[in-house]
Design an enzyme around this catalytic site. Structure first.
Site, PDB file in Angstrom:
ATOM      1  N   PHE A  11     -23.086   5.750  -3.977  1.00 23.01           N
ATOM      2  CA  PHE A  11     -22.163   6.823  -3.553  1.00 23.01           C
ATOM      3  C   PHE A  11     -22.905   8.100  -3.157  1.00 23.01           C
ATOM      4  O   PHE A  11     -22.768   8.586  -2.031  1.00 23.01           O
ATOM      5  CB  PHE A  11     -21.183   7.072  -4.707  1.00 23.01           C
ATOM      6  CG  PHE A  11     -20.419   8.354  -4.651  1.00 23.01           C
ATOM      7  CD1 PHE A  11     -19.704   8.717  -3.513  1.00 23.01           C
ATOM      8  CD2 PHE A  11     -20.396   9.218  -5.751  1.00 23.01           C
ATOM      9  CE1 PHE A  11     -18.990   9.914  -3.474  1.00 23.01           C
ATOM     10  CE2 PHE A  11     -19.679  10.402  -5.727  1.00 23.01           C
ATOM     11  CZ  PHE A  11     -18.981  10.758  -4.579  1.00 23.01           C
ATOM     12  N   GLU A 120     -23.761  14.324 -18.329  1.00 24.81           N
ATOM     13  CA  GLU A 120     -23.566  13.676 -19.643  1.00 24.81           C
ATOM     14  C   GLU A 120     -24.643  14.068 -20.640  1.00 24.81           C
ATOM     15  O   GLU A 120     -24.441  13.938 -21.841  1.00 24.81           O
ATOM     16  CB  GLU A 120     -23.610  12.150 -19.491  1.00 24.81           C
ATOM     17  CG  GLU A 120     -22.397  11.549 -18.866  1.00 24.81           C
ATOM     18  CD  GLU A 120     -21.611  10.668 -19.834  1.00 24.81           C
ATOM     19  OE1 GLU A 120     -20.467  10.387 -19.499  1.00 24.81           O
ATOM     20  OE2 GLU A 120     -22.117  10.284 -20.909  1.00 24.81           O
ATOM     21  N   ARG A 148     -21.237   5.001 -26.465  1.00 28.43           N
ATOM     22  CA  ARG A 148     -21.083   5.619 -25.145  1.00 28.43           C
ATOM     23  C   ARG A 148     -22.260   6.566 -24.852  1.00 28.43           C
ATOM     24  O   ARG A 148     -22.680   6.738 -23.723  1.00 28.43           O
ATOM     25  CB  ARG A 148     -19.783   6.426 -25.133  1.00 28.43           C
ATOM     26  CG  ARG A 148     -19.488   7.053 -23.767  1.00 28.43           C
ATOM     27  CD  ARG A 148     -19.505   8.558 -23.768  1.00 28.43           C
ATOM     28  NE  ARG A 148     -19.507   9.099 -22.414  1.00 28.43           N
ATOM     29  CZ  ARG A 148     -18.441   9.293 -21.667  1.00 28.43           C
ATOM     30  NH1 ARG A 148     -17.264   9.010 -22.113  1.00 28.43           N
ATOM     31  NH2 ARG A 148     -18.572   9.774 -20.446  1.00 28.43           N
ATOM     32  N   TYR A 151     -26.193   6.191 -22.820  1.00 29.64           N
ATOM     33  CA  TYR A 151     -26.557   6.601 -21.454  1.00 29.64           C
ATOM     34  C   TYR A 151     -27.085   8.031 -21.465  1.00 29.64           C
ATOM     35  O   TYR A 151     -28.142   8.338 -20.900  1.00 29.64           O
ATOM     36  CB  TYR A 151     -25.312   6.481 -20.576  1.00 29.64           C
ATOM     37  CG  TYR A 151     -25.388   7.137 -19.220  1.00 29.64           C
ATOM     38  CD1 TYR A 151     -26.159   6.587 -18.196  1.00 29.64           C
ATOM     39  CD2 TYR A 151     -24.636   8.283 -18.938  1.00 29.64           C
ATOM     40  CE1 TYR A 151     -26.183   7.179 -16.941  1.00 29.64           C
ATOM     41  CE2 TYR A 151     -24.658   8.866 -17.689  1.00 29.64           C
ATOM     42  CZ  TYR A 151     -25.432   8.319 -16.687  1.00 29.64           C
ATOM     43  OH  TYR A 151     -25.459   8.912 -15.455  1.00 29.64           O
ATOM     44  N   ASN A 180     -19.410  15.432 -11.925  1.00 26.36           N
ATOM     45  CA  ASN A 180     -18.234  14.729 -11.395  1.00 26.36           C
ATOM     46  C   ASN A 180     -18.007  14.920  -9.896  1.00 26.36           C
ATOM     47  O   ASN A 180     -17.021  15.531  -9.469  1.00 26.36           O
ATOM     48  CB  ASN A 180     -16.994  15.123 -12.208  1.00 26.36           C
ATOM     49  CG  ASN A 180     -17.088  14.593 -13.639  1.00 26.36           C
ATOM     50  OD1 ASN A 180     -17.698  15.238 -14.512  1.00 26.36           O
ATOM     51  ND2 ASN A 180     -16.538  13.440 -13.907  1.00 26.36           N
ATOM     52  N   ARG A 198     -14.667   4.861 -12.260  1.00 22.74           N
ATOM     53  CA  ARG A 198     -14.431   6.222 -12.736  1.00 22.74           C
ATOM     54  C   ARG A 198     -13.017   6.673 -12.346  1.00 22.74           C
ATOM     55  O   ARG A 198     -12.305   5.975 -11.644  1.00 22.74           O
ATOM     56  CB  ARG A 198     -15.510   7.158 -12.192  1.00 22.74           C
ATOM     57  CG  ARG A 198     -16.765   7.036 -13.015  1.00 22.74           C
ATOM     58  CD  ARG A 198     -17.885   7.863 -12.474  1.00 22.74           C
ATOM     59  NE  ARG A 198     -18.392   7.292 -11.232  1.00 22.74           N
ATOM     60  CZ  ARG A 198     -19.474   7.746 -10.602  1.00 22.74           C
ATOM     61  NH1 ARG A 198     -20.136   8.771 -11.075  1.00 22.74           N
ATOM     62  NH2 ARG A 198     -19.885   7.176  -9.480  1.00 22.74           N
ATOM     63  N   VAL A 216      -6.497   7.930 -20.434  1.00 19.55           N
ATOM     64  CA  VAL A 216      -7.272   7.603 -21.630  1.00 19.55           C
ATOM     65  C   VAL A 216      -7.064   8.698 -22.678  1.00 19.55           C
ATOM     66  O   VAL A 216      -7.268   9.892 -22.386  1.00 19.55           O
ATOM     67  CB  VAL A 216      -8.770   7.450 -21.277  1.00 19.55           C
ATOM     68  CG1 VAL A 216      -9.597   7.233 -22.537  1.00 19.55           C
ATOM     69  CG2 VAL A 216      -8.964   6.283 -20.314  1.00 19.55           C
ATOM     70  N   ARG A 223     -12.490  18.149 -16.842  1.00 20.38           N
ATOM     71  CA  ARG A 223     -13.651  17.998 -15.970  1.00 20.38           C
ATOM     72  C   ARG A 223     -13.557  19.001 -14.831  1.00 20.38           C
ATOM     73  O   ARG A 223     -12.461  19.459 -14.475  1.00 20.38           O
ATOM     74  CB  ARG A 223     -13.682  16.595 -15.343  1.00 20.38           C
ATOM     75  CG  ARG A 223     -13.828  15.430 -16.321  1.00 20.38           C
ATOM     76  CD  ARG A 223     -15.210  15.378 -16.930  1.00 20.38           C
ATOM     77  NE  ARG A 223     -15.420  14.177 -17.710  1.00 20.38           N
ATOM     78  CZ  ARG A 223     -15.128  14.048 -19.002  1.00 20.38           C
ATOM     79  NH1 ARG A 223     -14.585  15.067 -19.661  1.00 20.38           N
ATOM     80  NH2 ARG A 223     -15.381  12.925 -19.640  1.00 20.38           N
ATOM     81  N   TYR A 297     -16.386   3.921 -27.556  1.00 23.78           N
ATOM     82  CA  TYR A 297     -16.148   4.999 -26.591  1.00 23.78           C
ATOM     83  C   TYR A 297     -15.834   6.302 -27.320  1.00 23.78           C
ATOM     84  O   TYR A 297     -15.107   6.324 -28.303  1.00 23.78           O
ATOM     85  CB  TYR A 297     -14.959   4.644 -25.688  1.00 23.78           C
ATOM     86  CG  TYR A 297     -14.681   5.672 -24.610  1.00 23.78           C
ATOM     87  CD1 TYR A 297     -15.508   5.771 -23.502  1.00 23.78           C
ATOM     88  CD2 TYR A 297     -13.598   6.539 -24.703  1.00 23.78           C
ATOM     89  CE1 TYR A 297     -15.263   6.710 -22.501  1.00 23.78           C
ATOM     90  CE2 TYR A 297     -13.339   7.478 -23.717  1.00 23.78           C
ATOM     91  CZ  TYR A 297     -14.178   7.557 -22.618  1.00 23.78           C
ATOM     92  OH  TYR A 297     -13.934   8.493 -21.634  1.00 23.78           O
TER      93      TYR A 297
HETATM   94  C1  UGA Z   1     -18.964   9.652 -15.673  1.00 18.97           C
HETATM   95  C2  UGA Z   1     -20.365   9.180 -16.024  1.00 18.97           C
HETATM   96  O1  UGA Z   1     -20.467   9.015 -17.346  1.00 18.97           O
HETATM   97  C3  UGA Z   1     -21.463  10.110 -15.664  1.00 18.97           C
HETATM   98  O2  UGA Z   1     -22.632   9.379 -15.502  1.00 18.97           O
HETATM   99  C4  UGA Z   1     -21.288  10.815 -14.406  1.00 18.97           C
HETATM  100  O3  UGA Z   1     -22.243  11.827 -14.317  1.00 18.97           O
HETATM  101  C5  UGA Z   1     -19.926  11.376 -14.320  1.00 18.97           C
HETATM  102  O4  UGA Z   1     -18.974  10.339 -14.468  1.00 18.97           O
HETATM  103  C6  UGA Z   1     -19.739  12.000 -12.992  1.00 18.97           C
HETATM  104  O5  UGA Z   1     -18.960  11.477 -12.172  1.00 18.97           O
HETATM  105  O6  UGA Z   1     -20.437  12.981 -12.736  1.00 18.97           O
HETATM  106  P1  UGA Z   1     -16.930  10.881 -16.871  1.00 18.97           P
HETATM  107  O7  UGA Z   1     -16.766  12.330 -16.567  1.00 18.97           O
HETATM  108  O8  UGA Z   1     -16.471  10.451 -18.212  1.00 18.97           O
HETATM  109  O9  UGA Z   1     -18.486  10.504 -16.709  1.00 18.97           O
HETATM  110  O10 UGA Z   1     -16.205  10.115 -15.693  1.00 18.97           O
HETATM  111  P2  UGA Z   1     -14.893   9.255 -15.509  1.00 18.97           P
HETATM  112  O11 UGA Z   1     -15.142   7.839 -15.858  1.00 18.97           O
HETATM  113  O12 UGA Z   1     -14.459   9.543 -14.123  1.00 18.97           O
HETATM  114  O13 UGA Z   1     -13.847   9.828 -16.580  1.00 18.97           O
HETATM  115  C7  UGA Z   1     -13.356  11.136 -16.531  1.00 18.97           C
HETATM  116  C8  UGA Z   1     -12.237  11.258 -17.540  1.00 18.97           C
HETATM  117  O14 UGA Z   1     -11.115  10.499 -17.112  1.00 18.97           O
HETATM  118  C9  UGA Z   1     -12.560  10.729 -18.942  1.00 18.97           C
HETATM  119  O15 UGA Z   1     -11.933  11.562 -19.855  1.00 18.97           O
HETATM  120  C10 UGA Z   1     -11.938   9.345 -18.963  1.00 18.97           C
HETATM  121  O16 UGA Z   1     -11.613   8.926 -20.261  1.00 18.97           O
HETATM  122  C11 UGA Z   1     -10.703   9.600 -18.129  1.00 18.97           C
HETATM  123  N1  UGA Z   1     -10.132   8.417 -17.416  1.00 18.97           N
HETATM  124  C12 UGA Z   1     -10.913   7.614 -16.670  1.00 18.97           C
HETATM  125  C13 UGA Z   1      -8.760   8.186 -17.496  1.00 18.97           C
HETATM  126  O17 UGA Z   1      -7.999   8.909 -18.191  1.00 18.97           O
HETATM  127  N2  UGA Z   1      -8.219   7.147 -16.801  1.00 18.97           N
HETATM  128  C14 UGA Z   1      -8.983   6.335 -16.042  1.00 18.97           C
HETATM  129  O18 UGA Z   1      -8.407   5.389 -15.425  1.00 18.97           O
HETATM  130  C15 UGA Z   1     -10.371   6.562 -15.950  1.00 18.97           C
END
Ligand code: UGA
Length: 344
Positions: A11, A120, A148, A151, A180, A198, A216, A223, A297
């Site tokens: 990406f 992260e 979790r 990483y 993000n 994601r 979740v 974010r 997680y």
């Molecule tokens: C992820 C990766 O861990 C990092 O490596 C990366 O740097 C980061 O994305 C990024 O995009 O910069 P995270 O922020 O947890 O970290 O990314 P997501 O998987 O997009 O989750 C964001 C939030 O949405 C979290 O709270 C997750 O629990 C929530 N989520 C995710 C939902 O509520 N529903 C979903 O279907 C997916």
């Protein structure tokens, strides 16, 4: 400047390669182990060179990629939380051990490296409401049983080793920490039962399939989302300022775009209805982290970047939250058939 983008078919890499190739001072070679991905993502571009090879397995290919370049941009990583939970040892193998080989090659050939770390690494807020600062914030992680964080730990170790090389005086580096990024070519758009991508791709898949959006732990985490077009401009700015960014860690993010995930679900539902004229599934679906990702997680409660370093270099983000998601959703809808065909 000859730039080697390692792991450049993903990406960030594909968006970065396309952006850098519009700037005349750069000659970009994209290295990725997935030839089909390279072909599909760069089908319309003749501006970059492509080499299909696995630099993790092929030491001569890695040596020639690094020695032929003026700057090595290292994007090789597993980045999906589902992978941290499902295959933690693979995450360490790639993000730490394999990446150390890239680093050793840069030291050996005395090449500048732009290494992709991650927001992260900062972990959780630990009760602080301050934005994360590269040289001041603590890295606050949960217990080992919440794997979790494996990483984050692997990426942190890479950052510390790179920093130690800087102290040794044998490496010229910049570490960047993306917050993000969202935009075209992110994760995958495809049947939701096959993947846990994601949050953007997860919500987009659900909207396209007329399903409820999975929140979740209720979507209370926060974010700051950054449009990929803003992000690649920031990366180009860093590359163009080697003296100011030498041996620095630099956040790339948009603190103005902070949202809770529940608010994001509401925004994406509204944008989907505006763009399609269709009604989106109305209810969000509460799901626990363990159910959604698997046991182990734990979430980062809030992530806000301090971007003073980039401000000093003259970079400012331009896409607000609504523009970021409207543009990315429009792209996904327009290119839905092609995105479904992309290699996973
Ligand atoms: C992820 C990766 O861990 C990092 O490596 C990366 O740097 C980061 O994305 C990024 O995009 O910069 P995270 O922020 O947890 O970290 O990314 P997501 O998987 O997009 O989750 C964001 C939030 O949405 C979290 O709270 C997750 O629990 C929530 N989520 C995710 C939902 O509520 N529903 C979903 O279907 C997916």
């Amino acid at each position: 400047m000859r730039i080697a983008l390692l792991g450049g078919g993903g990406f960030i890499g594909s968006n970065l390669a396309l952006h850098l190739s519009t700037l005349s001072q750069f000659e970009v070679t994209v290295y990725d182990r997935d030839a089909a991905k390279l072909q599909q993502r760069f089908a319309d571009s003749s501006a970059c060179r492509f080499v299909s090879c696995d630099v993790r397995e092929d030491a001569p290919a890695l040596a020639s990629a690094v020695s032929d370049a003026d700057l090595v941009v290292n994007l090789i990583a597993h980045v999906l939380p589902k992978q941290f939970i499902g295959t933690p040892l693979e995450v360490v193998e790639l993000n730490l051990h394999d990446n150390l080989r890239v680093l050793e090659a840069c030291v050996r050939f005395q090449k500048r490296i732009l290494h992709f770390s991650t927001c992260e690494v900062y972990g959780k807020t630990g009760g602080s409401s301050e934005p994360f600062r590269e040289d001041l914030s603590d890295c606050v992680l949960g217990p080992i049983s919440n794997h979790r964080w494996i990483y984050s730990s692997a990426k942190q170790m890479m950052d510390r080793i790179i920093h130690a090389h800087g102290l040794n005086g044998d490496l010229d580096y910049t570490i960047v920490r993306p917050f993000n990024f969202v935009g075209p070519l992110m994760d995958w758009i495809g049947p939701s039962e096959h993947a846990v991508p994601r949050v953007f791709a997860s919500f987009m898949n659900a909207l396209l399939e007329k399903k409820s959006l999975p929140l979740v732990n209720g979507g209370s985490s926060r974010r700051c989302f950054t449009y990929i077009g803003d992000a690649v401009r920031a990366i180009a700015t860093i590359i163009q300022n080697p003296e100011q960014t030498r041996n620095q860690i630099i956040n790339i993010g948009n603190p103005g775009n902070e949202t809770s995930i529940a608010e994001l679900a509401a925004l994406m539902r509204r944008l989907f209805e505006q763009q399609t004229g269709e009604t989106a599934a109305s209810d969000d679906q509460y799901v626990s982290g363990d159910e959604f990702y698997g046991k182990g997680y734990e979430d980062c409660d809030r992530r806000v970047p301090d971007i003073s370093k980039l401000h000093t270099l003259g970079w400012h983000p331009e896409f607000d939250l609504e523009q970021t998601f409207a543009a990315t959703m429009a792209y996904c809808r327009k290119n839905h058939a092609a995105l479904l065909a992309l290699p996973r």
